[in-house]
Design a protein around this motif. Structure first.
Motif, mmCIF file in Angstrom:
data_model
loop_
_atom_site.group_PDB
_atom_site.id
_atom_site.type_symbol
_atom_site.label_atom_id
_atom_site.label_comp_id
_atom_site.label_asym_id
_atom_site.label_seq_id
_atom_site.Cartn_x
_atom_site.Cartn_y
_atom_site.Cartn_z
ATOM 1 N N LYS A 1 49.390 8.858 -12.802
ATOM 2 C CA LYS A 1 48.340 9.167 -11.830
ATOM 3 C C LYS A 1 48.880 9.290 -10.413
ATOM 4 N N TYR A 2 49.929 8.552 -10.075
ATOM 5 C CA TYR A 2 50.450 8.655 -8.717
ATOM 6 C C TYR A 2 51.701 9.515 -8.648
ATOM 7 N N ASP A 3 52.055 10.126 -9.753
ATOM 8 C CA ASP A 3 53.236 10.989 -9.782
ATOM 9 C C ASP A 3 53.194 12.030 -8.673
ATOM 10 N N ARG A 4 52.096 12.691 -8.510
ATOM 11 C CA ARG A 4 51.983 13.750 -7.509
ATOM 12 C C ARG A 4 51.177 13.305 -6.285
ATOM 13 N N LYS A 5 50.608 12.121 -6.351
ATOM 14 C CA LYS A 5 49.754 11.661 -5.262
ATOM 15 C C LYS A 5 50.537 11.371 -3.993
ATOM 16 N N TYR A 6 51.762 10.865 -4.126
ATOM 17 C CA TYR A 6 52.567 10.484 -2.976
ATOM 18 C C TYR A 6 53.785 11.392 -2.872
ATOM 19 N N SER A 7 54.068 11.831 -1.663
ATOM 20 C CA SER A 7 55.239 12.678 -1.433
ATOM 21 C C SER A 7 56.503 11.831 -1.529
ATOM 22 N N ASP A 8 57.633 12.489 -1.657
ATOM 23 C CA ASP A 8 58.912 11.782 -1.675
ATOM 24 C C ASP A 8 59.068 10.946 -0.408
ATOM 25 N N ARG A 9 58.698 11.503 0.706
ATOM 26 C CA ARG A 9 58.803 10.805 2.002
ATOM 27 C C ARG A 9 57.926 9.559 2.018
ATOM 28 N N GLU A 10 56.701 9.685 1.493
ATOM 29 C CA GLU A 10 55.802 8.535 1.458
ATOM 30 C C GLU A 10 56.357 7.424 0.559
ATOM 31 N N LEU A 11 56.898 7.802 -0.589
ATOM 32 C CA LEU A 11 57.485 6.800 -1.483
ATOM 33 C C LEU A 11 58.662 6.101 -0.811
ATOM 34 N N GLU A 12 59.491 6.880 -0.127
ATOM 35 C CA GLU A 12 60.643 6.292 0.564
ATOM 36 C C GLU A 12 60.178 5.328 1.654
ATOM 37 N N ARG A 13 59.185 5.732 2.412
ATOM 38 C CA ARG A 13 58.700 4.876 3.501
ATOM 39 C C ARG A 13 58.099 3.588 2.962
ATOM 40 N N VAL A 14 57.287 3.699 1.924
ATOM 41 C CA VAL A 14 56.666 2.501 1.358
ATOM 42 C C VAL A 14 57.736 1.555 0.823
ATOM 43 N N SER A 15 58.728 2.110 0.151
ATOM 44 C CA SER A 15 59.821 1.305 -0.370
ATOM 45 C C SER A 15 60.509 0.529 0.749
ATOM 46 N N ARG A 16 60.793 1.210 1.834
ATOM 47 C CA ARG A 16 61.462 0.555 2.960
ATOM 48 C C ARG A 16 60.533 -0.397 3.700
ATOM 49 N N GLU A 17 59.249 -0.037 3.769
ATOM 50 C CA GLU A 17 58.305 -0.921 4.458
ATOM 51 C C GLU A 17 58.137 -2.245 3.724
ATOM 52 N N ILE A 18 58.138 -2.209 2.407
ATOM 53 C CA ILE A 18 58.031 -3.449 1.645
ATOM 54 C C ILE A 18 59.127 -4.412 2.092
ATOM 55 N N LYS A 19 60.342 -3.917 2.200
ATOM 56 C CA LYS A 19 61.465 -4.767 2.617
ATOM 57 C C LYS A 19 61.401 -5.087 4.111
ATOM 58 N N ALA A 20 60.948 -4.138 4.915
ATOM 59 C CA ALA A 20 60.840 -4.372 6.363
ATOM 60 C C ALA A 20 59.867 -5.501 6.659
ATOM 61 N N ARG A 21 58.799 -5.579 5.899
ATOM 62 C CA ARG A 21 57.810 -6.641 6.122
ATOM 63 C C ARG A 21 58.378 -8.021 5.839
ATOM 64 N N ARG A 22 59.474 -8.078 5.122
ATOM 65 C CA ARG A 22 60.160 -9.352 4.864
ATOM 66 C C ARG A 22 61.358 -9.540 5.791
ATOM 67 N N GLY A 23 61.550 -8.587 6.724
ATOM 68 C CA GLY A 23 62.576 -8.746 7.740
ATOM 69 C C GLY A 23 63.891 -8.039 7.489
ATOM 70 N N LYS A 24 63.940 -7.117 6.539
ATOM 71 C CA LYS A 24 65.196 -6.421 6.269
ATOM 72 C C LYS A 24 65.654 -5.663 7.510
ATOM 73 N N PRO A 25 66.877 -5.914 7.970
ATOM 74 C CA PRO A 25 67.431 -5.109 9.059
ATOM 75 C C PRO A 25 67.928 -3.777 8.473
ATOM 76 N N PHE A 26 67.802 -2.713 9.220
ATOM 77 C CA PHE A 26 68.210 -1.393 8.746
ATOM 78 C C PHE A 26 69.387 -0.877 9.560
ATOM 79 N N SER A 27 70.414 -0.406 8.862
ATOM 80 C CA SER A 27 71.573 0.170 9.551
ATOM 81 C C SER A 27 71.303 1.621 9.940
ATOM 82 N N ASP A 28 70.380 2.260 9.231
ATOM 83 C CA ASP A 28 70.003 3.640 9.553
ATOM 84 C C ASP A 28 69.101 3.607 10.791
ATOM 85 N N PRO A 29 69.542 4.224 11.892
ATOM 86 C CA PRO A 29 68.754 4.170 13.144
ATOM 87 C C PRO A 29 67.333 4.713 12.987
ATOM 88 N N LYS A 30 67.150 5.676 12.104
ATOM 89 C CA LYS A 30 65.814 6.254 11.881
ATOM 90 C C LYS A 30 64.836 5.173 11.425
#
Length: 82
Positions: free
Chosen positions: A11-40
């Protein structure tokens, strides 16, 4: 309730774009304090009021629901590459 909680993968295969999936994945970790080496990503989350980088971050800080959501996101990303 998790991002994909209760949803069928197809059901969510086409619902979320690749960009949205990537952002959500990173946000999950960011909310726990993950530091990111990628400046973006560092810049994007630094602009969020809730983001606080934790130099001691570990995936062990993730809840079971967060781990399951990340697993489903990875599964979806892999399926799209096929």
């Amino acid at each position: 309730m998790g991002f994909f909680s209760g949803l069928n993968a197809e059901k969510y295969d086409r619902k979320y774009s690749d960009r949205e999936l990537e952002r959500v994945s990173r946000e999950i970790k960011a909310r726990r304090g993950k530091p990111f080496s990628d400046p973006k990503w560092e810049r994007e989350f630094r602009n969020e009021g809730w983001y606080q980088a934790d130099p001691d971050y570990s995936d062990a800080h993730l809840s079971p629901t967060e781990r399951e959501n990340l697993r489903r996101i990875r599964q979806q990303e892999e399926a799209r590459r096929k």
